[in-house]
Structure formats: structure tokens, C-alpha cells
Write a protein that holds these residues in place. Structure first.
Motif, mmCIF file in Angstrom:
data_model
loop_
_atom_site.group_PDB
_atom_site.id
_atom_site.type_symbol
_atom_site.label_atom_id
_atom_site.label_comp_id
_atom_site.label_asym_id
_atom_site.label_seq_id
_atom_site.Cartn_x
_atom_site.Cartn_y
_atom_site.Cartn_z
ATOM 1 N N ASP A 199 27.652 99.997 -41.041
ATOM 2 C CA ASP A 199 27.114 101.148 -40.302
ATOM 3 C C ASP A 199 25.756 101.565 -40.860
ATOM 4 N N PHE A 200 25.631 101.486 -42.184
ATOM 5 C CA PHE A 200 24.359 101.830 -42.817
ATOM 6 C C PHE A 200 23.252 100.889 -42.347
ATOM 7 N N LEU A 201 23.534 99.604 -42.321
ATOM 8 C CA LEU A 201 22.539 98.637 -41.864
ATOM 9 C C LEU A 201 22.164 98.889 -40.401
ATOM 10 N N ASP A 202 23.159 99.180 -39.583
ATOM 11 C CA ASP A 202 22.891 99.414 -38.157
ATOM 12 C C ASP A 202 22.052 100.664 -37.928
ATOM 13 N N SER A 203 22.279 101.690 -38.750
ATOM 14 C CA SER A 203 21.582 102.959 -38.531
ATOM 15 C C SER A 203 20.209 103.012 -39.198
ATOM 16 N N GLU A 204 20.067 102.351 -40.354
ATOM 17 C CA GLU A 204 18.823 102.447 -41.115
ATOM 18 C C GLU A 204 17.863 101.282 -40.868
ATOM 19 N N PHE A 205 18.371 100.167 -40.364
ATOM 20 C CA PHE A 205 17.531 98.989 -40.126
ATOM 21 C C PHE A 205 17.727 98.501 -38.691
ATOM 22 N N THR A 206 17.597 99.434 -37.772
ATOM 23 C CA THR A 206 17.888 99.178 -36.363
ATOM 24 C C THR A 206 17.074 98.018 -35.791
ATOM 25 N N LEU A 207 15.822 97.923 -36.176
ATOM 26 C CA LEU A 207 14.924 96.924 -35.596
ATOM 27 C C LEU A 207 14.785 95.676 -36.474
ATOM 28 N N GLU A 208 15.549 95.605 -37.551
ATOM 29 C CA GLU A 208 15.415 94.487 -38.481
ATOM 30 C C GLU A 208 16.678 93.626 -38.491
ATOM 31 N N GLU A 209 16.503 92.332 -38.816
ATOM 32 C CA GLU A 209 17.637 91.449 -39.033
ATOM 33 C C GLU A 209 18.176 91.692 -40.444
ATOM 34 N N THR A 210 19.453 91.975 -40.538
ATOM 35 C CA THR A 210 20.083 92.215 -41.834
ATOM 36 C C THR A 210 21.420 91.468 -41.892
ATOM 37 N N ARG A 211 21.946 91.305 -43.116
ATOM 38 C CA ARG A 211 23.237 90.673 -43.292
ATOM 39 C C ARG A 211 24.014 91.372 -44.407
ATOM 40 N N LEU A 212 25.328 91.353 -44.280
ATOM 41 C CA LEU A 212 26.231 91.807 -45.333
ATOM 42 C C LEU A 212 27.044 90.594 -45.759
ATOM 43 N N ILE A 213 26.836 90.148 -46.998
ATOM 44 C CA ILE A 213 27.491 88.947 -47.517
ATOM 45 C C ILE A 213 28.555 89.357 -48.531
ATOM 46 N N VAL A 214 29.819 89.031 -48.222
ATOM 47 C CA VAL A 214 30.920 89.356 -49.127
ATOM 48 C C VAL A 214 31.545 88.057 -49.625
ATOM 49 N N VAL A 215 31.590 87.904 -50.945
ATOM 50 C CA VAL A 215 32.199 86.725 -51.556
ATOM 51 C C VAL A 215 33.586 87.103 -52.065
ATOM 52 N N ASN A 216 34.607 86.561 -51.437
ATOM 53 C CA ASN A 216 35.982 86.789 -51.858
ATOM 54 C C ASN A 216 36.304 85.850 -53.015
ATOM 55 N N ASP A 217 36.454 86.430 -54.203
ATOM 56 C CA ASP A 217 36.604 85.641 -55.428
ATOM 57 C C ASP A 217 38.072 85.298 -55.689
ATOM 58 N N GLY A 218 38.677 84.560 -54.759
ATOM 59 C CA GLY A 218 40.056 84.114 -54.954
ATOM 60 C C GLY A 218 41.050 85.249 -55.068
ATOM 61 N N SER A 219 40.888 86.282 -54.273
ATOM 62 C CA SER A 219 41.799 87.435 -54.337
ATOM 63 C C SER A 219 43.250 87.003 -54.141
ATOM 64 N N LYS A 220 44.161 87.658 -54.869
ATOM 65 C CA LYS A 220 45.582 87.360 -54.770
ATOM 66 C C LYS A 220 46.287 88.242 -53.753
ATOM 67 N N ASP A 221 45.602 89.267 -53.273
ATOM 68 C CA ASP A 221 46.186 90.146 -52.265
ATOM 69 C C ASP A 221 45.670 89.752 -50.884
ATOM 70 N N ASN A 222 45.599 90.701 -49.962
ATOM 71 C CA ASN A 222 45.185 90.413 -48.585
ATOM 72 C C ASN A 222 43.691 90.589 -48.340
ATOM 73 N N THR A 223 42.894 90.683 -49.392
ATOM 74 C CA THR A 223 41.450 90.881 -49.223
ATOM 75 C C THR A 223 40.830 89.803 -48.338
#
Length: 246
Positions: free
Chosen positions: A27-51
Motif C-alpha cells: 500500500d505504501f508503494l502504491d500511494s507514495e510511488f504512484t507513477l513509478e515502477e516499484t517491487r516488493l521482494i520477500v525471501v522466504n528463508d525455509g520457514s517451518k510454518d505457513n509463511t
């Protein structure tokens, strides 16, 4: 396609807050960088739960979300992989934070305002909501860095940093191999020694509401000793590393 900003974060066993964290940063990226290409990169480090499953379920809902799954390699390893993914995408700026919902997205704007004054900008947790033992160890490492490198950095391992993409690429090329336990400390030292103004901007650090800290007490003391030895060894090559950053 030119990506203006990539936000990167490691994730390990954060099923209780993962969906909310993805939402608030997206939501922050959508609201603050409306006219720019942005990405949110999440690296799941072998989580043992449902992450991991949660992230896979979120990906179709958030077009800017990139999910990377890896075997458990530790926080530092996941951070470096996230950085490398952002560099591969040629992001002009890369911002790193954690997935434990202890930071406020709006504080990123404080760092963003300084982006033309430095290629490497750190936040600083003036009030830090962590276990007292962890705070004590952090203080020891801070003065150890000063002793080894003559460099005083308030919060060298903070997961709240804005880095120019091309400078980050150079920094990553100078990291020791294998990846040290706390690579963010090494990046901060190299940036400082290369003449960057880190600013150490005060930011909000919230109490952890979900999950649990994965490194405690004696294990924390052990990895801090490991980090100290890694820092000592890195000192031998630091001058050449700095030359390669300029």
C-alpha cells in the motif's frame, strides 16, 4: 522497464503477520510511488510454518510482490539473496527492512529525502524494543567495530536502510565468501569507509506483536563471537575492498 525502488525483506516463520506486512508495504508503494515502477521482494528463508504458503497466496493479489523461496540459510543469507534479486532487476534504489512488523513504512520517506546526498543511508532505533541481552550484545559489537575499524556507527546492523542500486552492486561484490553471519554490518562499514554519509536517521521501532526471535541468549553470544572474528578477518582486505567501491 526501469524500477525506481525495490523493497527487500527476509522472512522466517512470520505467518501471523506476513499478510499484514505485505499489505502495508505494498500500500505504501502504491500511494507514495504512484507513477513509478516499484517491487516488493520477500525471501522466504525455509520457514517451518505457513509463511511460504501465505506468500504464494498473496502473490496474485499484489502485482508488485516477488516471492523467492530458499532453504534455510539464516537472516543474513536471505538478506543478501534479496539484495541480489533487486540488483538483477536493476533497481535504482534498494530499501531493506524486516518482515516482523516492527517498522513504520512512512519512516522510509525520511531516508528517501536524503537519497541525493548519499548512496547509503541508515535509520537508527533510538528507542529499541528488543530483549535487554540483545541490546547489550549490540552495544558490545558497536564498540568492537570502533576498536577494529576506527568507525563508529550507531546502528550498523539495522534492517532499515536505503542504498543506491549501483553502489549496492559494488558492495555485494566485496562481501566475503561465504556470506558472513551479519552482512549488513560489513556493508555499513564499507560504505562508511568509502566516504558515504550514513545519516543515522531516527526512526520508530515497535514492539514485536507476533512470532518470536529466532536467536536467543547463548546462541546470540555465539554468533556475536563469530561476527567479531569475521570482522577481524575482513579488516585484512578492507583497503582493497574500498578501492573497488570508488
Amino acid at each position: 522497464m526501469s524500477i525506481k525502488l525495490a523493497i527487500v525483506m527476509p522472512a522466517y516463520n512470520e505467518q501471523d503477520c506476513m499478510a499484514e506486512v505485505v499489505k502495508i508495504w505494498s500500500d505504501f508503494l502504491d500511494s507514495e510511488f504512484t507513477l513509478e515502477e516499484t517491487r516488493l521482494i520477500v525471501v522466504n528463508d525455509g520457514s517451518k510454518d505457513n509463511t511460504g504458503a501465505i506468500l504464494d497466496g498473496l502473490q496474485p493479489l499484489y502485482p508488485k510482490l516477488i516471492v523467492v523461496h530458499q532453504k534455510n540459510g539464516g537472516h543474513g543469507n536471505a538478506v543478501v539473496h534479496a539484495y541480489q534479486k533487486a540488483v538483477e532487476l536493476n533497481a535504482e534504489y534498494v530499501f531493506q527492512t524486516d518482515s516482523d512488523d516492527q517498522f513504520i513504512p512512512q519512516d522510509l520517506k525520511l531516508l528517501w529525502e536524503k537519497r541525493h546526498q548519499s548512496d547509503f543511508i541508515l535509520g537508527h532505533r533510538e528507542v529499541r524494543h528488543d530483549d535487554p541481552f540483545r541490546l547489550f550484545i549490540t552495544r558490545i559489537l558497536r564498540y568492537s567495530m570502533f576498536f577494529v575499524y576506527g568507525t563508529f556507527i550507531m546502528d550498523s546492523n539495522i534492517p532499515f536502510r536505503l542504498i543506491k542500486g549501483d553502489f549496492l552492486k559494488k558492495l555485494l561484490s566485496q562481501l566475503p565468501n561465504p556470506v558472513p553471519f551479519a552482512p549488513n554490518i560489513f556493508l555499513a562499514i564499507m560504505a562508511k569507509k568509502a566516504g558515504q554519509e550514513l545519516f543515522n536517521i531516527p526512526i520508530v521501532h515497535k514492539e514485536r506483536a507476533t512470532g518470536e526471535v529466532s536467536i536467543r541468549k547463548m546462541k546470540l553470544l555465539k554468533v556475536c563471537w563469530q561476527s567479531f572474528n569475521e570482522l577481524l578477518n575482513f579488516r585484512l582486505t578492507l583497503n582493497n575492498n574500498i578501492k573497488n567501491l570508488k
